[in-house]
Design an enzyme around this catalytic site. Structure first.
Site, PDB file in Angstrom:
ATOM      1  N   TYR A 153      36.235  84.921  37.154  1.00  0.00           N
ATOM      2  CA  TYR A 153      35.689  84.217  36.014  1.00  0.00           C
ATOM      3  C   TYR A 153      34.442  83.252  36.548  1.00  0.00           C
ATOM      4  O   TYR A 153      33.349  83.386  36.019  1.00  0.00           O
ATOM      5  CB  TYR A 153      36.618  83.752  35.286  1.00  0.00           C
ATOM      6  CG  TYR A 153      36.222  82.850  34.043  1.00  0.00           C
ATOM      7  CD1 TYR A 153      35.865  83.467  32.764  1.00  0.00           C
ATOM      8  CD2 TYR A 153      35.903  81.464  34.082  1.00  0.00           C
ATOM      9  CE1 TYR A 153      35.422  83.004  31.817  1.00  0.00           C
ATOM     10  CE2 TYR A 153      35.324  80.819  32.824  1.00  0.00           C
ATOM     11  CZ  TYR A 153      35.170  81.433  31.835  1.00  0.00           C
ATOM     12  OH  TYR A 153      35.007  80.756  30.550  1.00  0.00           O
ATOM     13  N   LYS A 157      30.490  83.395  35.981  1.00  0.00           N
ATOM     14  CA  LYS A 157      29.617  82.182  35.208  1.00  0.00           C
ATOM     15  C   LYS A 157      28.590  81.649  35.957  1.00  0.00           C
ATOM     16  O   LYS A 157      27.516  80.954  35.725  1.00  0.00           O
ATOM     17  CB  LYS A 157      30.840  81.085  34.858  1.00  0.00           C
ATOM     18  CG  LYS A 157      31.652  81.623  33.648  1.00  0.00           C
ATOM     19  CD  LYS A 157      30.880  82.235  32.487  1.00  0.00           C
ATOM     20  CE  LYS A 157      31.840  82.752  31.220  1.00  0.00           C
ATOM     21  NZ  LYS A 157      31.067  83.160  30.183  1.00  0.00           N
TER      22      LYS A 157
HETATM   23  P1  NAP Z   1      37.694  83.707  22.555  1.00  0.00           P
HETATM   24  O1  NAP Z   1      38.351  82.654  21.636  1.00  0.00           O
HETATM   25  O2  NAP Z   1      38.698  84.118  23.342  1.00  0.00           O
HETATM   26  O3  NAP Z   1      36.831  84.679  21.800  1.00  0.00           O
HETATM   27  C1  NAP Z   1      36.206  85.599  22.636  1.00  0.00           C
HETATM   28  C2  NAP Z   1      35.215  86.220  21.607  1.00  0.00           C
HETATM   29  O4  NAP Z   1      34.570  87.259  22.270  1.00  0.00           O
HETATM   30  C3  NAP Z   1      35.825  87.252  20.689  1.00  0.00           C
HETATM   31  O5  NAP Z   1      34.889  86.973  19.451  1.00  0.00           O
HETATM   32  C4  NAP Z   1      36.224  88.355  21.210  1.00  0.00           C
HETATM   33  O6  NAP Z   1      36.090  89.346  20.268  1.00  0.00           O
HETATM   34  C5  NAP Z   1      34.704  88.481  21.998  1.00  0.00           C
HETATM   35  N1  NAP Z   1      34.914  89.790  23.034  1.00  0.00           N
HETATM   36  C6  NAP Z   1      36.038  89.602  24.070  1.00  0.00           C
HETATM   37  N2  NAP Z   1      35.496  90.595  24.717  1.00  0.00           N
HETATM   38  C7  NAP Z   1      34.414  91.328  24.352  1.00  0.00           C
HETATM   39  C8  NAP Z   1      33.731  92.402  24.673  1.00  0.00           C
HETATM   40  N3  NAP Z   1      33.861  93.221  25.596  1.00  0.00           N
HETATM   41  N4  NAP Z   1      32.641  92.767  24.118  1.00  0.00           N
HETATM   42  C9  NAP Z   1      32.296  91.932  22.714  1.00  0.00           C
HETATM   43  N5  NAP Z   1      33.151  90.954  22.448  1.00  0.00           N
HETATM   44  C10 NAP Z   1      34.070  90.458  23.318  1.00  0.00           C
HETATM   45  O7  NAP Z   1      36.761  82.751  23.732  1.00  0.00           O
HETATM   46  P2  NAP Z   1      35.950  81.519  23.493  1.00  0.00           P
HETATM   47  O8  NAP Z   1      36.954  80.476  23.890  1.00  0.00           O
HETATM   48  O9  NAP Z   1      35.342  81.343  22.006  1.00  0.00           O
HETATM   49  O10 NAP Z   1      34.957  81.624  24.649  1.00  0.00           O
HETATM   50  C11 NAP Z   1      33.682  82.195  24.235  1.00  0.00           C
HETATM   51  C12 NAP Z   1      32.849  82.024  25.499  1.00  0.00           C
HETATM   52  O11 NAP Z   1      32.784  80.744  25.846  1.00  0.00           O
HETATM   53  C13 NAP Z   1      33.160  82.910  26.623  1.00  0.00           C
HETATM   54  O12 NAP Z   1      31.974  83.384  27.500  1.00  0.00           O
HETATM   55  C14 NAP Z   1      33.839  82.003  27.687  1.00  0.00           C
HETATM   56  O13 NAP Z   1      33.901  82.487  28.788  1.00  0.00           O
HETATM   57  C15 NAP Z   1      33.017  80.693  27.643  1.00  0.00           C
HETATM   58  N6  NAP Z   1      33.891  79.437  27.667  1.00  0.00           N
HETATM   59  C16 NAP Z   1      34.984  79.171  27.070  1.00  0.00           C
HETATM   60  C17 NAP Z   1      35.417  78.055  27.281  1.00  0.00           C
HETATM   61  C18 NAP Z   1      36.701  77.466  26.523  1.00  0.00           C
HETATM   62  O14 NAP Z   1      37.181  76.326  27.208  1.00  0.00           O
HETATM   63  N7  NAP Z   1      37.178  77.905  25.507  1.00  0.00           N
HETATM   64  C19 NAP Z   1      35.002  77.179  28.484  1.00  0.00           C
HETATM   65  C20 NAP Z   1      34.050  77.648  29.094  1.00  0.00           C
HETATM   66  C21 NAP Z   1      33.396  78.862  28.738  1.00  0.00           C
HETATM   67  P3  NAP Z   1      37.527  89.932  19.327  1.00  0.00           P
HETATM   68  O15 NAP Z   1      37.595  88.727  18.300  1.00  0.00           O
HETATM   69  O16 NAP Z   1      37.021  91.012  18.663  1.00  0.00           O
HETATM   70  O17 NAP Z   1      38.502  90.010  20.380  1.00  0.00           O
END
Ligand code: NAP
Length: 245
Positions: A153, A157
Site C-alpha cells: 500500500y 501511494k
Molecule cells: P473504502 O471505504 O474501502 O471504499 C473503497 C471504494 O473503492 C469503494 O467505493 C469500492 O467500491 C472502490 N473500489 C475498490 N476496489 C476497486 C476497484 N478495483 N475498482 C473500482 N473501484 C474499487 O475506502 P476509503 O477509505 O474511502 O478510501 C478511498 C481512497 O482513499 C483509497 O484510495 C484509499 O487508499 C485512500 N485513503 C484512505 C484512508 C482512510 O483512512 N480511509 C487514508 C488514506 C488514504 P465497492 O463499494 O464497489 O466495493
C-alpha cells in the site's frame, strides 16, 4: 452553459462517496464508478441528484485496462466531456513484508497505482483536446511516512505521488492540473476494519486526536478541482490532523 463533468472512481462508499456528493453540490454532473457494491453506488447517485445534477453509475475494476476504457466511454457517451478525474478507488492487503505474498503486492499496486495511470492516460487525451482538466489522485500518509504492514500500500501511494508530479509537469501547458490528496486516518470501512483498539492508539498519536471525516478529504479534493485554482499543480495536500507536519 454545460455543466462540468467529474468521474470519481470508487465513488460508492467512504471518501469517494463524499467526493461525489461534494462535486454534485458544486454543480457538476458525476460519473460514479464502483467495483462490486451497486446498491451503495446507486445510493450515492441518488444523494448527488438531490443537488439537481445528473449522476450515472458504472461498474468497473480500475485494475483492468478494459474496465478503465469502459468507465471513460460511459462518461463521454453520457456527457460528451470530462473535466475532472478523481482517482480515488483503492484497496489494502496488509501484512508484514516478510509474510506478504507477491500476489498481494501486485494486486494492491494494480488497483492503487496502475489503475490511476491508465485512467489518467486515457482521460488526459480528452482533456488535452478540451485544453482544460483537473486530475486529483488519492495518495495517503502511508506513502509519505511508510507504515508497518503496508509495504504494498505504501509503495502504491508513494508511487502515485511521483506519478502525480510527472503528469503535472507533462500536462501543465494544456491547462490541466494534477494534484494529490494524502489522507491520514479517515473514518471509513477501510479503517473500521482495523478494529477499535488500534484506532484508539492511532488517534492518541495524531495531533488533533481524532480520525478525520470523509467530507474533510472531499473539501481538499474540491479545492484542486476548482476552475479558479489553475495555478496549483503537482502538489500533495495532507488531510491528516497534523500527522505529516
Ligand atoms: P473504502 O471505504 O474501502 O471504499 C473503497 C471504494 O473503492 C469503494 O467505493 C469500492 O467500491 C472502490 N473500489 C475498490 N476496489 C476497486 C476497484 N478495483 N475498482 C473500482 N473501484 C474499487 O475506502 P476509503 O477509505 O474511502 O478510501 C478511498 C481512497 O482513499 C483509497 O484510495 C484509499 O487508499 C485512500 N485513503 C484512505 C484512508 C482512510 O483512512 N480511509 C487514508 C488514506 C488514504 P465497492 O463499494 O464497489 O466495493
Amino acid at each position: 452553459m454545460d455543466r462540468e463533468v467529474a468521474i470519481i472512481t470508487g465513488g460508492s462508499r467512504g471518501i469517494g462517496r463524499a467526493v461525489a456528493i461534494a462535486m454534485a453540490k458544486r454543480g457538476r454532473d458525476v460519473v460514479i464508478n464502483y467495483s462490486g457494491n451497486e446498491g451503495a453506488a446507486k445510493d450515492t447517485a441518488k444523494e448527488c441528484m438531490k443537488s439537481g445534477v445528473k449522476a450515472v453509475v458504472v461498474q468497473g475494476d480500475v485494475a483492468a485496462h478494459e474496465d478503465c476504457v469502459k468507465i471513460l466511454d460511459r462518461a463521454v457517451n453520457e456527457f460528451g466531456r470530462v473535466d475532472i478525474l478523481v482517482n480515488n478507488a483503492g484497496i489494502t492487503k496488509d501484512n508484514l513484508m516478510m509474510r506478504m505474498s507477491a500476489e498481494d503486492f501486485d494486486s494492491v499496486l494494480n488497483t492503487n497505482l496502475r489503475g490511476p495511470f491508465i485512467l489518467m492516460k486515457l482521460t488526459s487525451k480528452i482533456m488535452m483536446k478540451q485544453r482544460y482538466g483537473r486530475i486529483i489522485n488519492m495518495a495517503s500518509v502511508s506513502g509519505i511516512l511508510g507504515n508497518i504492514g503496508q509495504a504494498n500500500y505504501a509503495a502504491s501511494k508513494a508511487g502515485i505521488i511521483g506519478l502525480t508530479k510527472t503528469a503535472a509537469r507533462e500536462l501543465a501547458s494544456r491547462n490541466i492540473t494534477v494534484n494529490a490528496v494524502a489522507p491520514g486516518f479517515i473514518e471509513t470501512d477501510m479503517t473500521r476494519a482495523m478494529g477499535q483498539k488500534i484506532l484508539d492508539e492511532m488517534c492518541s498519536q495524531i495531533p488533533v486526536k481524532r480520525q478525520g471525516q470523509a467530507e474533510e478529504v472531499a473539501n481538499a479534493v474540491a479545492f484542486f478541482a476548482d476552475k479558479e485554482n489553475g495555478y496549483v499543480t503537482g502538489q500533495v495536500l495532507c488531510v491528516d490532523g497534523g500527522m505529516c507536519m
